[in-house]
Design a protein around this motif. Structure first.
Motif, PDB file in Angstrom:
ATOM      1  N   LEU A  29       0.828  -1.200   0.000  1.00 29.96           N
ATOM      2  CA  LEU A  29       0.000   0.000   0.000  1.00 29.96           C
ATOM      3  C   LEU A  29       0.865   1.254   0.000  1.00 29.96           C
ATOM      4  N   LEU A  30       1.914   1.253   0.810  1.00 28.62           N
ATOM      5  CA  LEU A  30       2.803   2.408   0.883  1.00 28.62           C
ATOM      6  C   LEU A  30       3.485   2.659  -0.461  1.00 28.62           C
ATOM      7  N   VAL A  31       3.961   1.599  -1.088  1.00 30.67           N
ATOM      8  CA  VAL A  31       4.626   1.745  -2.386  1.00 30.67           C
ATOM      9  C   VAL A  31       3.642   2.278  -3.428  1.00 30.67           C
ATOM     10  N   ARG A  32       2.407   1.751  -3.440  1.00 28.02           N
ATOM     11  CA  ARG A  32       1.410   2.232  -4.394  1.00 28.02           C
ATOM     12  C   ARG A  32       1.090   3.708  -4.165  1.00 28.02           C
ATOM     13  N   GLN A  33       0.978   4.098  -2.900  1.00 27.92           N
ATOM     14  CA  GLN A  33       0.688   5.502  -2.605  1.00 27.92           C
ATOM     15  C   GLN A  33       1.843   6.404  -3.031  1.00 27.92           C
ATOM     16  N   GLU A  34       3.075   5.964  -2.824  1.00 30.37           N
ATOM     17  CA  GLU A  34       4.230   6.752  -3.236  1.00 30.37           C
ATOM     18  C   GLU A  34       4.288   6.886  -4.758  1.00 30.37           C
ATOM     19  N   ILE A  35       3.955   5.813  -5.461  1.00 34.94           N
ATOM     20  CA  ILE A  35       3.941   5.858  -6.931  1.00 34.94           C
ATOM     21  C   ILE A  35       2.853   6.810  -7.413  1.00 34.94           C
ATOM     22  N   ASP A  36       1.661   6.762  -6.782  1.00 35.96           N
ATOM     23  CA  ASP A  36       0.589   7.687  -7.157  1.00 35.96           C
ATOM     24  C   ASP A  36       0.994   9.135  -6.912  1.00 35.96           C
ATOM     25  N   LEU A  37       1.669   9.390  -5.789  1.00 37.28           N
ATOM     26  CA  LEU A  37       2.129  10.740  -5.488  1.00 37.28           C
ATOM     27  C   LEU A  37       3.146  11.209  -6.530  1.00 37.28           C
TER      28      LEU A  37
END
Length: 175
Positions: A29-37
């Motif tokens: 989840l953290l990696v996906r959120q960082e990629i979205d950001l």
């Protein structure tokens, strides 16, 4: 027991597998959120870059129009000074070509002065040599010191934990 995702395990301990699953899910989840950001930030930057490039293109078009007007003005100025119109515009064209040739010459001379990054190449070669032959290699190029004699072991700084050269705390010497 409360975990990072808010799950409660009342009265029983979570297994190692559950902990790994929770950590993996949270990390994903953290990696996906960082990629979205990153995508959002890059999207805004790309839009800004597109506007900037458009403005530079418009300025280049206006500059070209001004150069054409300046060329006509210079030709008409020579005509006003008493030359016939065809000679005036021929002289103007020759002056512009001479200026263009001078700019090309200066640019070519500056390009000839370019050299490969010697220090970087040397550093990379030393790194490759160190990776190929890690034992007994010298560090003369990096540290500026004298190279070690052939066959001598490289100096190993003491570790922080034990104070012994190259040994971690609790590690037995090799024999």
């Amino acid at each position: 027991m409360t975990f990072g995702n808010g799950d409660r395990r009342a009265g029983k301990e979570a297994s190692l597998g559950e902990l790994v699953a929770i950590a993996t899910r949270d990390m994903s989840l953290l990696v996906r959120q960082e990629i979205d950001l990153a995508k959002a930030e890059l999207g805004r930057q790309a839009a800004s870059a597109a506007v900037g490039a458009g403005l530079i293109g418009a300025a280049a078009g206006l500059g070209l129009g001004a150069l054409i007007a300046l060329t006509i003005f210079l030709g008409e100025l020579f005509t006003w000074a008493g030359l016939e119109r065809f000679w005036s515009f021929l002289i103007t064209a020759v002056l512009l070509l001479a200026l263009a040739g001078l700019l090309v010459l200066v640019g070519a001379l500056r390009l000839r002065r370019l050299r490969p990054p010697r220090r970087t190449i040397s550093s990379v070669r030393e790194d490759v040599a160190l990776l190929r032959h890690p034992v007994g290699s010298s560090t003369a190029g990096r540290a500026g010191g004298a190279s070690a004699p052939v066959g001598a072991a490289p100096a190993i700084p003491p570790s922080r934990e034990s104070g012994q050269p190259g040994r971690a705390a609790g590690q037995e010497p090799r024999g």
